[in-house]
Motif scaffolding. Structure first.
Motif, PDB file in Angstrom:
ATOM      1  N   ASP A 194      36.836   1.780  99.493  1.00 34.24           N
ATOM      2  CA  ASP A 194      37.216   2.986 100.306  1.00 34.24           C
ATOM      3  C   ASP A 194      35.925   3.731 100.068  1.00 34.24           C
ATOM      4  OD1 ASP A 194      37.766   4.631  97.971  1.00 34.24           O
ATOM      5  OD2 ASP A 194      39.381   3.612  97.830  1.00 34.24           O
ATOM      6  N   ALA A 195      36.068   4.882 100.858  1.00 34.31           N
ATOM      7  CA  ALA A 195      35.062   5.809 101.039  1.00 34.31           C
ATOM      8  C   ALA A 195      34.683   6.624  99.869  1.00 34.31           C
ATOM      9  CB  ALA A 195      35.053   6.686 102.290  1.00 34.31           C
ATOM     10  N   ASP A 196      35.932   7.097  99.410  1.00 34.79           N
ATOM     11  CA  ASP A 196      36.007   7.747  97.743  1.00 34.79           C
ATOM     12  C   ASP A 196      35.449   6.893  96.632  1.00 34.79           C
ATOM     13  OD1 ASP A 196      36.703  10.028  96.377  1.00 34.79           O
ATOM     14  OD2 ASP A 196      37.752   8.526  95.412  1.00 34.79           O
ATOM     15  N   ALA A 197      35.673   5.866  96.703  1.00 34.23           N
ATOM     16  CA  ALA A 197      35.020   5.070  95.603  1.00 34.23           C
ATOM     17  C   ALA A 197      33.429   4.990  95.597  1.00 34.23           C
ATOM     18  CB  ALA A 197      35.650   3.646  95.470  1.00 34.23           C
ATOM     19  N   PHE A 198      33.315   4.945  97.056  1.00 33.08           N
ATOM     20  CA  PHE A 198      31.470   4.477  97.314  1.00 33.08           C
ATOM     21  C   PHE A 198      30.910   5.940  97.012  1.00 33.08           C
ATOM     22  CE2 PHE A 198      27.980   5.151 100.226  1.00 33.08           C
ATOM     23  CZ  PHE A 198      27.311   3.878  99.747  1.00 33.08           C
ATOM     24  N   ALA A 199      31.611   7.156  97.580  1.00 26.59           N
ATOM     25  CA  ALA A 199      31.072   8.283  97.118  1.00 26.59           C
ATOM     26  C   ALA A 199      30.969   8.648  95.510  1.00 26.59           C
ATOM     27  CB  ALA A 199      31.716   9.403  97.555  1.00 26.59           C
ATOM     28  N   ARG A 200      31.991   8.091  94.788  1.00 33.31           N
ATOM     29  CA  ARG A 200      31.807   8.191  93.464  1.00 33.31           C
ATOM     30  C   ARG A 200      30.647   7.431  92.723  1.00 33.31           C
ATOM     31  NH1 ARG A 200      37.515   7.649  90.493  1.00 33.31           N
ATOM     32  NH2 ARG A 200      36.092   7.781  88.827  1.00 33.31           N
ATOM     33  N   ALA A 201      30.717   6.236  93.266  1.00 38.61           N
ATOM     34  CA  ALA A 201      29.686   5.253  92.773  1.00 38.61           C
ATOM     35  C   ALA A 201      28.119   5.710  93.113  1.00 38.61           C
ATOM     36  CB  ALA A 201      30.090   4.006  93.222  1.00 38.61           C
TER      37      ALA A 201
ATOM     38  N   GLY B 279      42.290   5.836  86.239  1.00 41.52           N
ATOM     39  CA  GLY B 279      41.515   6.334  87.563  1.00 41.52           C
ATOM     40  C   GLY B 279      40.057   5.938  87.272  1.00 41.52           C
ATOM     41  N   THR B 280      39.838   4.975  86.430  1.00 37.56           N
ATOM     42  CA  THR B 280      38.568   4.347  85.843  1.00 37.56           C
ATOM     43  C   THR B 280      37.893   3.802  87.339  1.00 37.56           C
ATOM     44  OG1 THR B 280      38.480   4.473  83.590  1.00 37.56           O
ATOM     45  CG2 THR B 280      36.821   3.248  84.702  1.00 37.56           C
ATOM     46  N   LEU B 281      36.548   3.905  87.686  1.00 36.85           N
ATOM     47  CA  LEU B 281      35.582   3.339  88.782  1.00 36.85           C
ATOM     48  C   LEU B 281      35.276   1.947  88.271  1.00 36.85           C
ATOM     49  CD1 LEU B 281      34.813   3.395  91.758  1.00 36.85           C
ATOM     50  CD2 LEU B 281      32.766   4.754  90.853  1.00 36.85           C
ATOM     51  N   PHE B 282      35.655   0.980  88.939  1.00 39.23           N
ATOM     52  CA  PHE B 282      35.337  -0.344  88.338  1.00 39.23           C
ATOM     53  C   PHE B 282      34.131  -0.793  89.573  1.00 39.23           C
ATOM     54  CE2 PHE B 282      38.578  -0.333  85.320  1.00 39.23           C
ATOM     55  CZ  PHE B 282      38.176  -1.225  84.387  1.00 39.23           C
ATOM     56  N   VAL B 283      32.899  -0.899  89.214  1.00 40.10           N
ATOM     57  CA  VAL B 283      31.844  -1.252  90.084  1.00 40.10           C
ATOM     58  C   VAL B 283      31.590  -2.819  89.842  1.00 40.10           C
ATOM     59  CG1 VAL B 283      29.698  -0.753  91.099  1.00 40.10           C
ATOM     60  CG2 VAL B 283      31.222   0.942  90.282  1.00 40.10           C
ATOM     61  N   ASP B 284      31.844  -3.880  90.421  1.00 39.57           N
ATOM     62  CA  ASP B 284      31.530  -5.281  90.321  1.00 39.57           C
ATOM     63  C   ASP B 284      30.250  -5.595  91.019  1.00 39.57           C
ATOM     64  OD1 ASP B 284      31.330  -7.983  89.302  1.00 39.57           O
ATOM     65  OD2 ASP B 284      32.439  -8.471  91.001  1.00 39.57           O
ATOM     66  N   CYS B 285      29.033  -5.542  90.397  1.00 38.77           N
ATOM     67  CA  CYS B 285      27.711  -6.115  91.035  1.00 38.77           C
ATOM     68  C   CYS B 285      27.461  -7.672  91.010  1.00 38.77           C
ATOM     69  CB  CYS B 285      26.592  -5.186  90.286  1.00 38.77           C
ATOM     70  SG  CYS B 285      26.761  -3.546  90.625  1.00 38.77           S
ATOM     71  N   SER B 286      28.588  -8.297  90.480  1.00 38.97           N
ATOM     72  CA  SER B 286      28.347  -9.828  90.564  1.00 38.97           C
ATOM     73  C   SER B 286      28.219 -10.218  92.195  1.00 38.97           C
ATOM     74  CB  SER B 286      29.242 -10.500  89.994  1.00 38.97           C
ATOM     75  OG  SER B 286      29.761  -9.843  88.528  1.00 38.97           O
ATOM     76  N   THR B 287      27.693 -11.582  92.160  1.00 41.55           N
ATOM     77  CA  THR B 287      28.047 -12.147  93.740  1.00 41.55           C
ATOM     78  C   THR B 287      28.956 -13.126  93.634  1.00 41.55           C
ATOM     79  OG1 THR B 287      25.556 -11.730  94.306  1.00 41.55           O
ATOM     80  CG2 THR B 287      26.551 -13.606  95.410  1.00 41.55           C
TER      81      THR B 287
ATOM     82  N   GLY C 280      37.268   4.453  77.141  1.00 44.06           N
ATOM     83  CA  GLY C 280      36.909   5.773  77.002  1.00 44.06           C
ATOM     84  C   GLY C 280      35.728   6.100  78.277  1.00 44.06           C
ATOM     85  N   ALA C 281      35.398   5.005  78.914  1.00 43.12           N
ATOM     86  CA  ALA C 281      34.357   5.004  79.970  1.00 43.12           C
ATOM     87  C   ALA C 281      34.700   5.720  81.269  1.00 43.12           C
ATOM     88  CB  ALA C 281      33.783   3.606  80.337  1.00 43.12           C
ATOM     89  N   ASP C 282      33.916   6.572  81.996  1.00 41.50           N
ATOM     90  CA  ASP C 282      34.076   7.139  83.351  1.00 41.50           C
ATOM     91  C   ASP C 282      34.113   6.036  84.327  1.00 41.50           C
ATOM     92  OD1 ASP C 282      34.324  10.006  82.285  1.00 41.50           O
ATOM     93  OD2 ASP C 282      32.398   9.529  81.437  1.00 41.50           O
ATOM     94  N   ALA C 283      33.031   5.174  84.251  1.00 36.12           N
ATOM     95  CA  ALA C 283      33.149   4.075  85.317  1.00 36.12           C
ATOM     96  C   ALA C 283      32.441   2.585  84.513  1.00 36.12           C
ATOM     97  CB  ALA C 283      32.023   4.542  86.100  1.00 36.12           C
ATOM     98  N   VAL C 284      32.845   1.626  85.010  1.00 34.29           N
ATOM     99  CA  VAL C 284      32.708   0.378  84.440  1.00 34.29           C
ATOM    100  C   VAL C 284      31.669  -0.471  85.380  1.00 34.29           C
ATOM    101  CG1 VAL C 284      33.551  -1.986  83.588  1.00 34.29           C
ATOM    102  CG2 VAL C 284      34.733   0.405  83.065  1.00 34.29           C
ATOM    103  N   VAL C 285      30.762  -0.990  84.969  1.00 28.44           N
ATOM    104  CA  VAL C 285      29.732  -1.864  85.728  1.00 28.44           C
ATOM    105  C   VAL C 285      29.927  -3.275  85.324  1.00 28.44           C
ATOM    106  CG1 VAL C 285      27.557  -2.472  86.835  1.00 28.44           C
ATOM    107  CG2 VAL C 285      28.483   0.155  86.482  1.00 28.44           C
ATOM    108  N   THR C 286      30.266  -4.303  86.200  1.00 28.30           N
ATOM    109  CA  THR C 286      30.075  -5.710  85.743  1.00 28.30           C
ATOM    110  C   THR C 286      29.106  -6.479  86.499  1.00 28.30           C
ATOM    111  OG1 THR C 286      32.194  -6.245  86.989  1.00 28.30           O
ATOM    112  CG2 THR C 286      32.411  -5.677  84.970  1.00 28.30           C
TER     113      THR C 286
ATOM    114  N   ALA D 290      46.316  -1.688  88.745  1.00 29.48           N
ATOM    115  CA  ALA D 290      46.454  -0.942  87.299  1.00 29.48           C
ATOM    116  C   ALA D 290      46.135   0.539  87.196  1.00 29.48           C
ATOM    117  CB  ALA D 290      45.456  -1.733  86.638  1.00 29.48           C
ATOM    118  N   GLY D 291      45.851   1.072  88.484  1.00 24.82           N
ATOM    119  CA  GLY D 291      45.695   2.543  88.521  1.00 24.82           C
ATOM    120  C   GLY D 291      44.052   2.948  88.705  1.00 24.82           C
ATOM    121  N   HIS D 292      43.225   1.881  89.054  1.00 27.40           N
ATOM    122  CA  HIS D 292      42.112   2.277  89.009  1.00 27.40           C
ATOM    123  C   HIS D 292      41.414   2.252  90.610  1.00 27.40           C
ATOM    124  CE1 HIS D 292      42.129   1.774  84.682  1.00 27.40           C
ATOM    125  NE2 HIS D 292      42.419   0.581  84.872  1.00 27.40           N
ATOM    126  N   ARG D 293      40.197   2.796  90.653  1.00 24.54           N
ATOM    127  CA  ARG D 293      39.365   2.600  91.926  1.00 24.54           C
ATOM    128  C   ARG D 293      38.075   1.349  91.606  1.00 24.54           C
ATOM    129  NH1 ARG D 293      40.309   7.548  94.583  1.00 24.54           N
ATOM    130  NH2 ARG D 293      39.683   6.077  96.709  1.00 24.54           N
TER     131      ARG D 293
END
Length: 307
Positions: free
Chosen positions: A140-147, A88-96, A58-64, A112-115
């Protein structure tokens, strides 16, 4: 962006980052394997989930924010995060993590159909707590703009470095510079000690001359010149030496794979690996100055500072 953020990995970095999203007005549903970390985040306003899958449903975006690439890929695939998220969920991985692992995570998310965005950070625990992190983003630029609104809530700067994996590439290159710089600054201070030069005198010269760098003026490896540096608190991290060893190991692997003659980077990776496995295990990475003194046969007290 607004709405609900799933946040997986609430450790020393992830916990404050999730809390800053809460402060920015987001609903954050978080999960960590360590109950104490989950409880601490919950006390600061993060809604505690019973599992990583529950956190992202149910999240709009996921940060790991996780320790290594294998953890990211395992959660994305076998752990069911990608399957549990809405299309279409945006996955943002902040791990190194390794560049190849970052690209594999992007591909799995897309399939899986996500950004996806790889967005490792610079700034350490202090930056995570103060929301002054720098994000290096790949995707991609769209994912960055959403994040961008999310990144702005957790940091002071976000740079779109290129396509998938470019954020990780920028991170390991940056930290190779940092690791080499800290060793150079540490060696200079130990050399100065051997020549009878005070720490303050060397700092006053180098901080306003061509030797000026972040490792000197912000994270000075000796006590005295920079109040608030880890050297002033017996090298408590900060940015822990094992994390620097990890990042330099990633940079060294990339250099070897790419055929780059990174002699100083490879040497710095070996030095930090040895330090992190020994006396530096619980120290800030600036504590490498103690190892330089020991190898130089310089007399030290029980704390590893000049006798």
């Amino acid at each position: 962006m607004s709405g609900t953020i799933g946040f997986v990995g609430l450790g020393h970095m992830g916990g404050p980052m999730a809390v800053n999203l809460v402060k920015a007005g987001y609903r954050v549903v978080g999960y960590d394997l360590v109950p104490e970390l989950l409880a601490a985040a919950a006390d600061a306003g993060v809604e505690a989930a019973a599992s990583a899958v529950e956190a992202v449903a149910g999240a709009d975006a996921v940060v790991t924010m996780l320790p290594a690439g294998r953890h990211v890929l395992a959660l994305y695939r076998d752990g069911g995060l990608l399957a549990a998220a809405r299309p279409g969920t945006l996955f943002v991985d902040c791990s190194t993590i390794d560049v190849a692992d970052a690209r594999a995570a992007h591909e799995a998310a897309r399939a899986a159909g996500h950004r996806a965005l790889d967005a490792p950070v610079s700034g350490g625990v202090v930056g995570a707590e103060a929301a002054t992190l720098t994000f290096m983003a790949g995707g991609d630029a769209d994912a960055f703009a959403r994040a961008e609104p999310l990144l702005a809530a957790m940091g002071k700067k976000a740079v779109h470095c290129g396509d998938a994996g470019a954020g990780q590439a920028a991170k390991i290159c940056n930290n190779m510079i940092l690791g080499i710089s800290m060793i150079a600054v540490s060696e200079a201070f130990v050399l100065g000690e051997s020549l009878g030069l005070s720490h303050q005198a060397l700092y006053d010269v180098a901080s306003t001359a061509s030797g000026q760098c972040w490792a000197l003026t912000v994270n000075c490896p000796v006590p005295g010149p920079v109040p608030g540096s880890p050297a002033e608190r017996d090298y408590r991290p900060g940015f822990a030496a094992p994390l620097m060893a990890k990042d330099l190991g990633l940079a060294a692997n990339a250099a070897r794979a790419g055929g780059v003659d990174a002699e100083l980077g490879l040497r710095a990776a070996r030095m930090y690996a040895e330090f992190a496995e020994g006396t530096g295990a619980g120290q800030d990475f600036s504590g490498i100055v103690r190892a330089v003194r020991q190898r130089s046969g310089r007399p030290t007290d029980q704390n590893g500072t000049p006798a």
